[in-house]
Design a protein around this motif. Structure first.
Motif, PDB file in Angstrom:
ATOM      1  N   CYS A 100      -0.401  40.473 -29.611  1.00  0.00           N
ATOM      2  CA  CYS A 100      -0.483  39.176 -30.286  1.00  0.00           C
ATOM      3  C   CYS A 100      -0.764  38.053 -29.287  1.00  0.00           C
ATOM      4  CB  CYS A 100       0.789  38.884 -31.073  1.00  0.00           C
ATOM      5  SG  CYS A 100       2.250  38.481 -30.081  1.00  0.00           S
ATOM      6  N   LEU A 101      -0.433  38.240 -28.016  1.00  0.00           N
ATOM      7  CA  LEU A 101      -0.706  37.192 -27.031  1.00  0.00           C
ATOM      8  C   LEU A 101      -2.205  36.997 -26.845  1.00  0.00           C
ATOM      9  CD1 LEU A 101       2.328  37.936 -26.401  1.00  0.00           C
ATOM     10  CD2 LEU A 101       1.849  37.249 -24.050  1.00  0.00           C
ATOM     11  N   SER A 102      -2.922  38.071 -26.594  1.00  0.00           N
ATOM     12  CA  SER A 102      -4.366  37.946 -26.407  1.00  0.00           C
ATOM     13  C   SER A 102      -5.059  37.552 -27.706  1.00  0.00           C
ATOM     14  CB  SER A 102      -4.953  39.246 -25.849  1.00  0.00           C
ATOM     15  OG  SER A 102      -4.722  40.337 -26.720  1.00  0.00           O
ATOM     16  N   ARG A 103      -4.553  38.027 -28.860  1.00  0.00           N
ATOM     17  CA  ARG A 103      -5.148  37.628 -30.133  1.00  0.00           C
ATOM     18  C   ARG A 103      -4.969  36.126 -30.372  1.00  0.00           C
ATOM     19  NH1 ARG A 103      -2.660  42.354 -32.397  1.00  0.00           N
ATOM     20  NH2 ARG A 103      -1.177  40.991 -33.463  1.00  0.00           N
ATOM     21  N   ALA A 104      -3.813  35.598 -29.992  1.00  0.00           N
ATOM     22  CA  ALA A 104      -3.573  34.161 -30.153  1.00  0.00           C
ATOM     23  C   ALA A 104      -4.536  33.355 -29.295  1.00  0.00           C
ATOM     24  CB  ALA A 104      -2.126  33.836 -29.798  1.00  0.00           C
ATOM     25  N   LEU A 105      -4.773  33.810 -28.066  1.00  0.00           N
ATOM     26  CA  LEU A 105      -5.699  33.099 -27.187  1.00  0.00           C
ATOM     27  C   LEU A 105      -7.116  33.136 -27.746  1.00  0.00           C
ATOM     28  CD1 LEU A 105      -4.469  34.333 -23.689  1.00  0.00           C
ATOM     29  CD2 LEU A 105      -3.913  32.172 -24.827  1.00  0.00           C
TER      30      LEU A 105
ATOM     31  N   LEU B   3       9.074  37.033 -28.897  1.00  0.00           N
ATOM     32  CA  LEU B   3       9.895  35.823 -28.758  1.00  0.00           C
ATOM     33  C   LEU B   3       9.161  34.852 -27.838  1.00  0.00           C
ATOM     34  CD1 LEU B   3      13.398  37.509 -28.364  1.00  0.00           C
ATOM     35  CD2 LEU B   3      12.207  36.795 -30.461  1.00  0.00           C
ATOM     36  N   VAL B   4       8.485  33.880 -28.422  1.00  0.00           N
ATOM     37  CA  VAL B   4       7.604  32.994 -27.675  1.00  0.00           C
ATOM     38  C   VAL B   4       8.407  31.988 -26.861  1.00  0.00           C
ATOM     39  CG1 VAL B   4       5.733  31.313 -27.846  1.00  0.00           C
ATOM     40  CG2 VAL B   4       5.789  33.278 -29.395  1.00  0.00           C
ATOM     41  N   ASP B   5       8.085  31.904 -25.592  1.00  0.00           N
ATOM     42  CA  ASP B   5       8.676  30.913 -24.700  1.00  0.00           C
ATOM     43  C   ASP B   5       7.880  29.613 -24.781  1.00  0.00           C
ATOM     44  OD1 ASP B   5       9.790  29.401 -22.686  1.00  0.00           O
ATOM     45  OD2 ASP B   5       9.481  30.850 -21.095  1.00  0.00           O
ATOM     46  N   TYR B   6       6.574  29.722 -24.617  1.00  0.00           N
ATOM     47  CA  TYR B   6       5.733  28.549 -24.777  1.00  0.00           C
ATOM     48  C   TYR B   6       4.321  28.949 -25.180  1.00  0.00           C
ATOM     49  CZ  TYR B   6       4.155  29.646 -19.968  1.00  0.00           C
ATOM     50  OH  TYR B   6       3.659  30.268 -18.844  1.00  0.00           O
TER      51      TYR B   6
ATOM     52  N   VAL C  30       8.661  40.453 -25.035  1.00  0.00           N
ATOM     53  CA  VAL C  30       8.410  41.570 -25.943  1.00  0.00           C
ATOM     54  C   VAL C  30       9.334  42.698 -25.510  1.00  0.00           C
ATOM     55  CG1 VAL C  30       6.727  43.232 -26.794  1.00  0.00           C
ATOM     56  CG2 VAL C  30       6.022  40.877 -26.320  1.00  0.00           C
ATOM     57  N   GLY C  31      10.274  43.046 -26.365  1.00  0.00           N
ATOM     58  CA  GLY C  31      11.295  44.001 -25.949  1.00  0.00           C
ATOM     59  C   GLY C  31      12.104  43.403 -24.817  1.00  0.00           C
ATOM     60  N   THR C  32      12.157  44.097 -23.699  1.00  0.00           N
ATOM     61  CA  THR C  32      12.888  43.592 -22.529  1.00  0.00           C
ATOM     62  C   THR C  32      11.969  42.963 -21.490  1.00  0.00           C
ATOM     63  OG1 THR C  32      12.747  45.739 -21.399  1.00  0.00           O
ATOM     64  CG2 THR C  32      14.657  45.361 -22.819  1.00  0.00           C
ATOM     65  N   THR C  33      10.675  42.828 -21.828  1.00  0.00           N
ATOM     66  CA  THR C  33       9.678  42.417 -20.833  1.00  0.00           C
ATOM     67  C   THR C  33       9.115  41.045 -21.171  1.00  0.00           C
ATOM     68  OG1 THR C  33       9.083  44.739 -20.547  1.00  0.00           O
ATOM     69  CG2 THR C  33       7.548  43.093 -19.673  1.00  0.00           C
TER      70      THR C  33
END
Length: 319
Positions: free
Chosen positions: A216-221, A250-253, A281-284
């Motif tokens: 989802c990070l790369s898709r958002a970009l 869990l988005v930080d920014y 994402v998970g523990t990372t």
């Protein structure tokens, strides 16, 4: 500084690099290199294709290449587990050999910091307190301190860093400029998996399900970059909508900022900007970004055209 490649040296991948672990070994290996055209790629090990691309770009641009592998304790905060970081030295050496690296400098902390925790460090200043710096206090001071030391110890005149660590790249450029290091800092575009996930040593921590979420990070970009013609609000909104649809990230920014100041760009802004995201994402904890050109005819960029200078201009006069 320049991002241009000016040489076409051909590596001899059949020869393993010289491995230097002490200052004396590094000094001797560096002295044996003919010529002064030396590039360095700095890593913490656990090399992947992104690092390999940095090494290939360095090898094309310079006569000699030094790879540093050093797990810098100053970059890890009290809540970050240094012992958990992957260590894959044999695999790293294979990548270095294939890329035609001349020297691998792999010191231990007591070599880099012979007196223990250094009493003098390089300060990242205000730019080191935002975004990643807000989540990892002191991280960028530790990063700049070791980068400065490794530039001295390797004697390199070019240093190659990936665009993926955009804030790190900005701060290294500022340090080199502000403290007059005789080094060209070269940025290399982010390397991604076929599905868009940015390569990172931390990806090894992801489970199969985590990895699906991480996309989802790369898709958002991508979604944000597709809206560059419509201005900052449209870019932020499109990227945010993708992230909202993935509750396990869990988005930080998520920010759209000027590439030299890291200040949020206003709605009327047109020009180069950094769209960046960080999430757990998970523990990372993962980061990703893309340079973009905001405005009509804009779109996604590989790297910034003038990454060391500029600021948000004054708002144009009405009419």
């Amino acid at each position: 500084m320049t991002d241009s490649a000016t040489s076409t040296a051909t590596p001899d991948s059949s020869t393993a690099p010289v491995v230097a672990r002490t200052r004396d070994e590094m000094r001797a290996a560096r002295a044996a290199l003919a010529g002064a055209d030396v590039a360095v790629v700095m890593t913490m090990g656990a090399l992947h294709e992104g690092h390999a691309q940095l090494l290939r770009e360095a090898r094309r641009a310079a006569e000699h290449v030094i790879l540093t592998i050093f797990l810098n304790p100053l970059q890890f905060g009290p809540k970050e587990d240094l012992s958990r970081y992957p260590r894959t030295f044999d695999d790293d050496m294979r990548i270095a050999t294939d890329a035609g690296v001349d020297i691998v400098f792999a010191p231990t902390p007591d070599v880099v910091y012979p007196d223990g925790d250094p009493g003098v460090r390089v300060s990242a200043g205000p730019l080191g307190d935002v975004l990643e710096g807000a989540s990892r206090p002191g991280h960028f001071d530790g990063m700049l301190t070791v980068v400065g030391k490794l530039l001295h110890l390797t004697g390199a005149r070019r240093a190659f860093f990936g665009q993926k660590d955009a804030q790190q790249l900005l701060l290294i450029r500022r340090m080199v400029r502000d403290l007059d290091f005789p080094v060209d800092v070269v940025s290399v575009p982010t390397v991604r998996e076929p599905d868009g996930l940015a390569l990172s040593s931390r990806n090894t921590y992801l489970t199969d399900s985590d990895r699906e979420v991480a996309l989802c990070l790369s898709r958002a970009l991508t979604a944000g970059a597709d809206q560059t013609a419509y201005g900052p609000s449209a870019i932020r909104r499109a990227a945010r909508e993708v992230l909202v649809e993935e509750p396990l990230a869990l988005v930080d920014y998520l920010v759209l900022v000027h590439p030299s100041t890291l200040q949020d760009v206003p709605e009327w802004y047109r020009g180069e900007a950094l769209l960046a995201v960080a999430a757990r994402v998970g523990t990372t904890r993962l980061i990703d970004n893309t340079p973009i050109l905001v405005g009509p005819g804009g779109g996604r960029l590989d790297v910034f055209s003038q990454p060391e200078s500029g600021s948000i201009p004054a708002r144009p006069a009405a009419g």
